[in-house]
Motif scaffolding. Sequence first.
Motif, short mmCIF file in Angstrom:
data_model
loop_
_atom_site.label_atom_id
_atom_site.label_comp_id
_atom_site.label_asym_id
_atom_site.label_seq_id
_atom_site.Cartn_x
_atom_site.Cartn_y
_atom_site.Cartn_z
N ARG A 231 28.46 8.36 0.40
CA ARG A 231 28.67 6.96 0.36
C ARG A 231 28.14 6.04 -0.82
O ARG A 231 27.11 6.39 -1.08
CB ARG A 231 27.95 6.51 1.61
N ARG A 232 28.93 4.87 -1.39
CA ARG A 232 28.46 4.28 -2.18
C ARG A 232 28.20 3.01 -1.89
O ARG A 232 29.27 2.20 -1.27
CB ARG A 232 29.59 4.28 -3.34
N PRO A 233 27.24 2.31 -2.51
CA PRO A 233 26.98 0.81 -1.94
C PRO A 233 27.96 -0.06 -2.76
O PRO A 233 28.69 0.35 -3.94
CB PRO A 233 25.61 0.32 -2.59
N ALA A 234 28.06 -1.13 -2.56
CA ALA A 234 28.86 -2.10 -3.25
C ALA A 234 28.35 -2.45 -4.73
O ALA A 234 26.84 -2.27 -4.83
CB ALA A 234 29.12 -3.47 -2.58
N SER A 235 29.23 -2.68 -5.54
CA SER A 235 28.66 -2.86 -7.03
C SER A 235 29.57 -4.12 -7.76
O SER A 235 30.50 -4.17 -7.09
CB SER A 235 28.84 -1.64 -7.79
N THR A 308 24.17 -2.85 -8.63
CA THR A 308 24.64 -2.29 -7.04
C THR A 308 23.82 -3.18 -6.11
O THR A 308 22.73 -3.61 -6.30
CB THR A 308 24.37 -0.70 -6.88
N GLU A 352 31.64 -1.42 -0.84
CA GLU A 352 30.88 -0.34 -0.38
C GLU A 352 31.96 0.48 0.20
O GLU A 352 33.00 0.17 0.73
CB GLU A 352 30.16 -0.90 0.75
N HIS A 353 31.90 1.76 0.07
CA HIS A 353 33.07 2.93 0.25
C HIS A 353 32.41 4.26 0.21
O HIS A 353 31.33 4.56 -0.15
CB HIS A 353 34.14 2.77 -0.65
#
Length: 420
Positions: A231-235, A308, A352-353
């Motif tokens: 899971r990747r936070p918004a950037s 991020t 975020e994705h």
Amino acid sequence: MIRSRPRRSSPVWLPTLLAGWAGCQGLSWSPWSGPGSSPPAPPVPASEPAQQAALTAAAATPADVESQRGPRPQGPWVGPGALLVNGEEITVEEVLDPIRAHLERAAATLSYTPYRDEVQRVVGQQIWQLVNEVLVYRDARKTLNERVDQALDKEVERLIQARIDREFDGLQARFESHLAELGWSMDRVRELVRRQVLVSEFLRQRLKEAVPEPSRQELYAYYQQHLAEYRRPASAELFLIEIPVADLVDESQAAGEASAHLQARRQALEVARRARQEIDSGVAFAAVARSYSKGLKAPDGGAWGVITAPGLRGRYAEASRRLFQMKAGECSEVIDAGESFFIVRAGLVTPEHTVPFEEAQPEIRDTLRAARVREMETEYLARLREKADIQRWEEFKKEVVARIPRPATEEQVPGASGRP
């Protein structure tokens, strides 16, 4: 052969050290690699109560190491305090020299218990590193050819020079003086480092070729079990114009006066509005930032790069919060953040994705293969050790302990003076 040093009694400030070295048997860390590599996790202490009690008692007794030695194997090649592995000698200084600087720093900065744990971890790993190298080296030498030999020589020189730069201020003479104190030559150092590099590369190639490709089912199972890791936070790419109020306070007035601060706020707001008007008129954001901004990145056109979520803190928190409300290419209104006025422009925005399985597969494949390589390495080394002839193990450990730098807080440890 190294120069012998004065004998010292076994230090009683490490009452549980020796027992822990039984479990640290991997070949995963080289002290020649420097700060870029990390020592492994702490070893698992020996589980047999009788063995652990015996080792603990031996370490806790302030008896002279030399008087505790058993019969020495005959032969002029056997040095004082050396460990014999299939007839090959490993000396105390071969264990301690590459890690002595690390131990001295730890002894000076850590309290007793953390230092004891660090010694158990690093020294135990180094002993087994050398034992494993001796066991594997015979097979590794069979892979040498002219091309490999030349590449090996270059890597050996690089690692030696890296240590000279790191520990001896880049001075070859200081390093050679250090070697003279040990009774070593540069050729001896090259031999030790060469063995370490060759064994490491031999294992990597041999095991890498033997590891099968993980199946798609194995890859997907790992992905599902570790989904949170993907899971990747918004950037977002941040461009920022900053007008600090403090920069506009009239120095002829007391900076703390309310009227001076209020006047400065009005001026800062006016400057920020003029900057925003120029952007509206078509002037590039970067050009406006260079002309108006007083922030850290003004010379770079206000470009902060990608940040991020949740973003920046402190006086930049409000500007950062606004950034994550914007779409790519949008420019904010003038933002009042109390002590500064900001104008924010959003560059590339990534919501975020979760990394898709197809995209994550190469990383998962490498992770699973690396784990299997470590398992196979452990199994391979265990088989070699089962067949190995290792002599003088107990007295060698005591000799190593006797030469380890003592902790700065040793006098605070009960029994450290040798008295009950």
